[in-house]
Design a protein around this motif. Structure first.
Motif, short mmCIF file in Angstrom:
data_model
loop_
_atom_site.label_atom_id
_atom_site.label_comp_id
_atom_site.label_asym_id
_atom_site.label_seq_id
_atom_site.Cartn_x
_atom_site.Cartn_y
_atom_site.Cartn_z
N ASP A 105 0.87 -1.19 0.00
CA ASP A 105 0.00 0.00 0.00
C ASP A 105 0.90 1.23 0.00
O ASP A 105 1.70 1.43 0.92
CB ASP A 105 -0.90 -0.02 1.24
CG ASP A 105 -1.87 1.15 1.30
OD1 ASP A 105 -1.45 2.29 0.99
OD2 ASP A 105 -3.04 0.93 1.66
N ARG A 106 0.78 2.06 -1.05
CA ARG A 106 1.71 3.18 -1.18
C ARG A 106 1.53 4.24 -0.10
O ARG A 106 2.44 5.03 0.14
CB ARG A 106 1.56 3.82 -2.57
CG ARG A 106 2.38 3.14 -3.65
CD ARG A 106 2.70 4.10 -4.78
NE ARG A 106 3.62 3.51 -5.72
CZ ARG A 106 3.26 2.89 -6.84
NH1 ARG A 106 1.98 2.78 -7.15
NH2 ARG A 106 4.17 2.39 -7.65
N PHE A 107 0.38 4.28 0.55
CA PHE A 107 0.18 5.28 1.58
C PHE A 107 0.87 4.88 2.89
O PHE A 107 1.34 5.72 3.64
CB PHE A 107 -1.30 5.53 1.84
CG PHE A 107 -1.56 6.66 2.79
CD1 PHE A 107 -1.10 7.94 2.51
CD2 PHE A 107 -2.24 6.45 3.98
CE1 PHE A 107 -1.31 9.00 3.39
CE2 PHE A 107 -2.46 7.50 4.87
CZ PHE A 107 -1.99 8.77 4.57
N THR A 108 0.93 3.59 3.15
CA THR A 108 1.55 3.12 4.40
C THR A 108 2.95 2.56 4.19
O THR A 108 3.63 2.24 5.16
CB THR A 108 0.67 2.03 5.05
OG1 THR A 108 0.56 0.91 4.14
CG2 THR A 108 -0.71 2.57 5.36
N ILE A 109 3.38 2.47 2.94
CA ILE A 109 4.63 1.79 2.62
C ILE A 109 5.84 2.44 3.28
O ILE A 109 6.82 1.79 3.62
CB ILE A 109 4.81 1.75 1.07
CG1 ILE A 109 5.84 0.72 0.67
CG2 ILE A 109 5.21 3.11 0.53
CD1 ILE A 109 5.89 0.51 -0.85
N LEU A 110 5.76 3.77 3.52
CA LEU A 110 6.90 4.49 4.07
C LEU A 110 6.80 4.72 5.58
O LEU A 110 7.66 5.39 6.16
CB LEU A 110 7.04 5.85 3.36
CG LEU A 110 7.26 5.79 1.84
CD1 LEU A 110 7.30 7.19 1.25
CD2 LEU A 110 8.53 5.03 1.50
N ASP A 111 5.76 4.16 6.21
CA ASP A 111 5.56 4.40 7.64
C ASP A 111 6.76 3.98 8.48
O ASP A 111 7.09 4.61 9.49
CB ASP A 111 4.31 3.66 8.14
CG ASP A 111 3.02 4.32 7.68
OD1 ASP A 111 3.10 5.41 7.07
OD2 ASP A 111 1.94 3.76 7.93
N ALA A 112 7.41 2.89 8.08
CA ALA A 112 8.53 2.37 8.87
C ALA A 112 9.72 3.32 8.90
O ALA A 112 10.53 3.28 9.83
CB ALA A 112 8.97 1.01 8.33
N VAL A 113 9.83 4.19 7.89
CA VAL A 113 11.01 5.06 7.79
C VAL A 113 11.09 6.01 8.99
O VAL A 113 12.18 6.26 9.53
CB VAL A 113 10.98 5.86 6.48
CG1 VAL A 113 12.16 6.83 6.41
CG2 VAL A 113 11.01 4.92 5.28
#
Length: 361
Positions: A105-113
């Motif tokens: 999911d592109r909206f949550t894909i970067l949450d871990a950063v």
């Protein structure tokens, strides 16, 4: 320490005895992710056979496998993996489906950063982004819809499924360009970065950074030009080297640190991520992570064969040994060396002790 691999092409035509079988489950158009003649041959010469999994048949009825690598999605496939692991708890599965689903999911894909130590120190970040689910919002009060984002924006489909539609991106220069976008859509601030993208391939604890072309910088005048297009679709141009010549690479220590922290936070071993470098008015560098992909096309990573093989061997060590004849290198997994020769494909081998190099195109 990585093992040294011999590079004698003559060995490809000999009958191999294999110790391990790696099953790989991927869509047919994704087999070239790493199942290349050069890798199949190198694996066979080190006792490893690659075997394609038939996704139309129950996984539990196939094998035996000593390790399973997959890039298939959905509840039915996840159920098959769970049933397989219940029957064969000692067989490693790369990677856990629950971890993979978090980056689809592109909206949550970067949450871990945001949770990375290197991010908390301010060395790396992600561009601001929002998700818009209602097309009417883009046709009405645009200022409210974009929630304070600054133009230009990159519009991205939400789902990351490897399809052509998932790569249907658009660069939006001003408000009018938002009208007509298909929703749901992720809107991400575009950051000027000199037209250079750093694509980082991660294999366990190994990280290789290569340069690729990216979108050119957008001048303020372009945003205010009413005669210019309000939005422009663009193809994925990151497969090409930068047009402007060699680019300064990020420090390898920094790349390895970001890669290690990111993959551990995600719980994944096989990923790549897109990294850009912006500079402030004083010339200070700031890095941004734009995207993350699972089990990318490692055939585009220079010297991927020994790196990927060593990772698989690390996973396989400690497994019971099963020696069986393997009549053709790469049987059941694509082209062997003989077939590659007939097809006019020249395997590219890494000489003994050679290390993959960063490319600077």
């Amino acid at each position: 320490m990585a093992e040294h691999y011999s590079s004698s092409p003559a060995a490809a035509d000999q009958t191999h005895a294999y110790t391990y079988t790696i099953g790989y489950a991927m869509l047919p158009n994704k087999h070239d992710t790493f199942v290349q003649p050069s890798f199949v041959d190198l694996a066979a010469r080190h006792g490893v056979r690659l075997a394609a999994v038939d996704a139309s048949r129950p996984l539990a009825e196939q094998g035996p496998f000593d390790l399973l690598v997959h890039k298939l999605y959905g509840a039915p496939w996840r159920a098959q993996l769970e049933a397989f692991s219940a029957l064969h708890p000692g067989v490693p599965v790369v990677d856990p489906p629950a971890a993979i689903e978090r980056i689809l999911d592109r909206f949550t894909i970067l949450d871990a950063v945001a949770g990375l130590a290197v991010s908390r120190e301010g060395a790396v970040a992600t561009p601001k982004q929002i998700i818009v689910s209602d097309a009417a919002a883009l046709a009405g009060d645009v200022d409210a819809a974009v929630a304070g984002l600054r133009f230009p924006l990159i519009a991205k489909p939400v789902e990351v499924d490897g399809s052509a539609a998932s790569h249907d991106l658009c660069l939006v220069y001003r408000r009018e360009g938002l009208r007509g976008l298909h929703t749901p859509v992720v809107l991400q601030e575009f950051v000027n970065h000199g037209g250079v993208l750093f694509k980082v391939y991660v294999v366990g604890d190994h990280a290789t950074c290569v340069t690729r072309s990216s979108l050119p910088d957008v001048a303020e005048e372009r945003l205010r030009d009413p005669a210019a297009d309000a939005a422009a679709p663009f193809a994925n141009i990151s497969l090409l080297p930068p047009a402007g010549g060699a680019a300064e690479m990020p420090p390898q220590e920094f790349v390895s640190r970001v890669a290690g922290e990111l993959r551990r936070a995600l719980g994944l071993h096989l990923i790549n991520f897109d990294l850009i470098r912006a500079r402030d008015a004083d010339g200070n560098a700031k890095y941004f992570i734009l995207d993350i992909n699972y089990c990318p096309g490692y055939s585009k990573m220079p010297g991927f064969e020994p790196v990927l093989l060593e990772f698989f061997l690390e996973k396989l060590r400690g497994r019971p040994v099963r020696e069986q004849p393997c009549p053709v290198a790469g049987s059941g997994s694509g082209l062997g060396a003989a077939e590659a020769s007939k097809a006019g494909i020249e395997p590219s081998f890494i000489t003994s002790g050679a290390q993959p190099k960063q490319i600077q195109a």
